[in-house]
Design a protein around this motif. Sequence first.
Motif, PDB file in Angstrom:
ATOM      1  N   LEU A 115      -8.316  -3.772  15.217  1.00 59.51           N
ATOM      2  CA  LEU A 115      -7.028  -3.080  15.238  1.00 59.51           C
ATOM      3  C   LEU A 115      -6.463  -2.983  13.816  1.00 59.51           C
ATOM      4  CD1 LEU A 115      -4.618  -1.850  16.765  1.00 59.51           C
ATOM      5  CD2 LEU A 115      -3.763  -4.171  17.130  1.00 59.51           C
ATOM      6  N   ILE A 116      -6.573  -4.081  13.044  1.00 59.05           N
ATOM      7  CA  ILE A 116      -6.071  -4.064  11.658  1.00 59.05           C
ATOM      8  C   ILE A 116      -6.871  -3.028  10.848  1.00 59.05           C
ATOM      9  CG2 ILE A 116      -5.728  -5.433   9.555  1.00 59.05           C
ATOM     10  CD1 ILE A 116      -5.541  -7.938  11.432  1.00 59.05           C
ATOM     11  N   LEU A 117      -8.189  -2.997  11.084  1.00 55.88           N
ATOM     12  CA  LEU A 117      -9.026  -2.014  10.378  1.00 55.88           C
ATOM     13  C   LEU A 117      -8.565  -0.600  10.740  1.00 55.88           C
ATOM     14  CD1 LEU A 117     -11.513  -1.587   8.542  1.00 55.88           C
ATOM     15  CD2 LEU A 117     -12.928  -1.567  10.594  1.00 55.88           C
ATOM     16  N   CYS A 118      -8.205  -0.407  11.996  1.00 49.85           N
ATOM     17  CA  CYS A 118      -7.717   0.906  12.440  1.00 49.85           C
ATOM     18  C   CYS A 118      -6.439   1.280  11.678  1.00 49.85           C
ATOM     19  CB  CYS A 118      -7.462   0.861  13.945  1.00 49.85           C
ATOM     20  SG  CYS A 118      -6.820   2.387  14.603  1.00 49.85           S
ATOM     21  N   LEU A 119      -5.519   0.310  11.547  1.00 50.80           N
ATOM     22  CA  LEU A 119      -4.256   0.585  10.835  1.00 50.80           C
ATOM     23  C   LEU A 119      -4.537   0.963   9.386  1.00 50.80           C
ATOM     24  CD1 LEU A 119      -2.128  -2.431  12.192  1.00 50.80           C
ATOM     25  CD2 LEU A 119      -2.054  -0.037  12.949  1.00 50.80           C
ATOM     26  N   PHE A 120      -5.490   0.255   8.783  1.00 53.15           N
ATOM     27  CA  PHE A 120      -5.865   0.528   7.393  1.00 53.15           C
ATOM     28  C   PHE A 120      -6.467   1.939   7.274  1.00 53.15           C
ATOM     29  CE2 PHE A 120      -9.299   0.019   4.075  1.00 53.15           C
ATOM     30  CZ  PHE A 120      -8.444   0.103   2.984  1.00 53.15           C
ATOM     31  N   ILE A 121      -7.423   2.236   8.137  1.00 52.26           N
ATOM     32  CA  ILE A 121      -8.119   3.529   8.053  1.00 52.26           C
ATOM     33  C   ILE A 121      -7.160   4.690   8.351  1.00 52.26           C
ATOM     34  CG2 ILE A 121      -9.997   4.934   9.047  1.00 52.26           C
ATOM     35  CD1 ILE A 121     -10.962   2.712   7.142  1.00 52.26           C
ATOM     36  N   GLN A 122      -6.206   4.458   9.261  1.00 60.47           N
ATOM     37  CA  GLN A 122      -5.212   5.517   9.543  1.00 60.47           C
ATOM     38  C   GLN A 122      -4.451   5.887   8.270  1.00 60.47           C
ATOM     39  OE1 GLN A 122      -2.908   3.747  12.690  1.00 60.47           O
ATOM     40  NE2 GLN A 122      -3.778   5.099  14.250  1.00 60.47           N
ATOM     41  N   GLN A 123      -4.072   4.854   7.519  1.00 62.28           N
ATOM     42  CA  GLN A 123      -3.334   5.130   6.276  1.00 62.28           C
ATOM     43  C   GLN A 123      -4.220   5.852   5.269  1.00 62.28           C
ATOM     44  OE1 GLN A 123      -0.680   2.393   4.495  1.00 62.28           O
ATOM     45  NE2 GLN A 123      -0.299   1.255   6.351  1.00 62.28           N
ATOM     46  N   ILE A 124      -5.474   5.446   5.205  1.00 62.21           N
ATOM     47  CA  ILE A 124      -6.396   6.081   4.253  1.00 62.21           C
ATOM     48  C   ILE A 124      -6.617   7.543   4.648  1.00 62.21           C
ATOM     49  CG2 ILE A 124      -8.766   6.019   3.312  1.00 62.21           C
ATOM     50  CD1 ILE A 124      -6.810   3.667   2.515  1.00 62.21           C
ATOM     51  N   ASP A 125      -6.719   7.766   5.961  1.00 59.73           N
ATOM     52  CA  ASP A 125      -6.904   9.129   6.476  1.00 59.73           C
ATOM     53  C   ASP A 125      -5.757  10.025   6.008  1.00 59.73           C
ATOM     54  OD1 ASP A 125      -8.413  10.876   8.068  1.00 59.73           O
ATOM     55  OD2 ASP A 125      -6.993  10.687   9.726  1.00 59.73           O
ATOM     56  N   THR A 126      -4.528   9.508   6.131  1.00 61.92           N
ATOM     57  CA  THR A 126      -3.355  10.287   5.719  1.00 61.92           C
ATOM     58  C   THR A 126      -3.397  10.550   4.217  1.00 61.92           C
ATOM     59  OG1 THR A 126      -2.119   9.173   7.451  1.00 61.92           O
ATOM     60  CG2 THR A 126      -0.819  10.295   5.762  1.00 61.92           C
ATOM     61  N   LEU A 127      -3.703   9.513   3.430  1.00 65.77           N
ATOM     62  CA  LEU A 127      -3.724   9.691   1.966  1.00 65.77           C
ATOM     63  C   LEU A 127      -4.777  10.721   1.552  1.00 65.77           C
ATOM     64  CD1 LEU A 127      -3.353   5.984   0.714  1.00 65.77           C
ATOM     65  CD2 LEU A 127      -1.582   7.742   0.882  1.00 65.77           C
ATOM     66  N   LEU A 128      -5.944  10.670   2.196  1.00 70.54           N
ATOM     67  CA  LEU A 128      -6.999  11.636   1.854  1.00 70.54           C
ATOM     68  C   LEU A 128      -6.568  13.050   2.245  1.00 70.54           C
ATOM     69  CD1 LEU A 128     -10.211   9.661   2.984  1.00 70.54           C
ATOM     70  CD2 LEU A 128      -9.608  10.289   0.643  1.00 70.54           C
TER      71      LEU A 128
END
Length: 388
Positions: free
Chosen positions: A197-210
Motif C-alpha cells: 500500500l505504501i508503495l502504491c502511495l509512492f508510485i501514485q505521486q510519481i505517476d502524477t509528477l511524470l
Amino acid sequence: MDKVKVFQPHYYKKFKCTGSECKNNCCRHNWQIRIDKGTYDKYLSLDDDMFSQLSENMKVMSEDPFLALILSDSDGNCKMLDDRGWCRIQLKHGHEFLCRTCRLYPRKTCLVDNETERFLELSCEVAAQLILFDQNIMKFEEAELLPIVDGRVVYNHQLEAQEYISSLNSVSIFWRLRITAIAIMQSRQYKVRLRMLILCLFIQQIDTLLAEGRESEITLVADEFMKQLDTGHFDTLRNQMPDGTAPEPGVILDVLGEMAKGNNIKLNNCIKQAMEGFGLQPDSLEVSEDFAENYKKYYNQYFSDKEYIFENYIVHNILSEGFPFNYKHETSVMKNYAELLAKFELIEFLFVGVSRRRMKFDKRTLIECIAFFTRSYDHNLKDFLIRD
Ligand code: SF4
C-alpha cells in the motif's frame, strides 16, 4: 577478452542446475525453445544424423525477423530429449551447440543505462529457492562477467531511463525510484500488504509528477518517503489495516480462468487445486461468505513468520523487471504497480488454496506455485540482444 562489470543479487553465484534430478525440469515444460540465427546456421552446417533429427523437431516460423522453434511433444517434453531425458544436441555436439536460450537459462542479463545487471529466473525451482528463502534482507554486489556466448554478452532486456524520464538526470532519478521502492518493500516493521500500500502511495505521486512534467521533484518525494519510513509516519495505517487481508477474489478468478485456458498442465492443476481448496466452482465467480475470513486464517497459518518470502519475491521483481518502468516499455508506472500487485496476489491465492486442498502448507508447494505461475505468466518468447 574484456570482462564486463555486472551488478547482481548476492544469491546469483550460488546457483547450480540440478539437471536430471530436477523435479520440474525446464526441458519438460512445454516451452517451444527459440533458436537464434547463429545457432540455426550452426545446425545447417551439420552433416550427420543430428541434422535430420533437428529438421524433424524444429520449425522455422519466419525468416524476417528470423524465428525458429524446437518443439515439444504432447506431454510437454522437448523433442530433442532422448529416452533417458538427456539433451541429444548437447550429448553429441557439446554445450556450444545449444541455442542461447538453453545455454543461459535461468540466467537473465539486462542492460540498464549501459550498466549490466543479472538475475535468476523464478521459473526455475532451484533459482526460486535461492531468491525467496533467504531470511536476510536481499543484498547486491558487483561482480565481473566474461562475455558468455561466442565472445559476446547476450542481453535478455534493455532499458534506458531517458525513455521514461526526459530530465538530463534521468539515470540518477531512475535509481532513486528503484532504491526507494526497495526500501519500502524491505521495511519489515510493516506487513507485506501494508508495504504494498505504501508503495502504491509512492508510485501514485510519481505517476502524477511524470504526467505533469515535474520530474525534478521526484527526488524530493523519494526523500520524503524514506524519511517517513524512518519516523514511523505509516504506523497509523498499520493500526487501520487488519492482519492479513484477502484479495478481491473476482479479479483473481478472472485472471486464473484466462490462464487455465493455456496448455500449461502443471499450472492448470495448481489452479484446479486452489479452487477446490477454497470450495470454489470452476467457471463461477461466486465465493462463500467466509472466503475472506478463511483466506486470512490460512495465510497467517504459514506466512505469519515468513513474510520475507513475498518481500524477496517483490524485491526481485522490482529489480529484474526494471520497475517502476518495465522491459515491455509500458510507460504507466501505475499500470506496472498494478501488475506487480496482481502477480503477488495471484501467487498468494494459488499457494493458500493449493495448501488448503492438500491440507499441508510447505515450501515445496510454494516453490511449485511460483515456478509454474512464472513459467506461464512471465515467459514469452524472448528477443535476445547482443552486444560486442
Ligand atoms: S529448471 Fe533449473 S534446475 Fe531444473 S533443469 Fe532447468 S535450469 Fe536446471
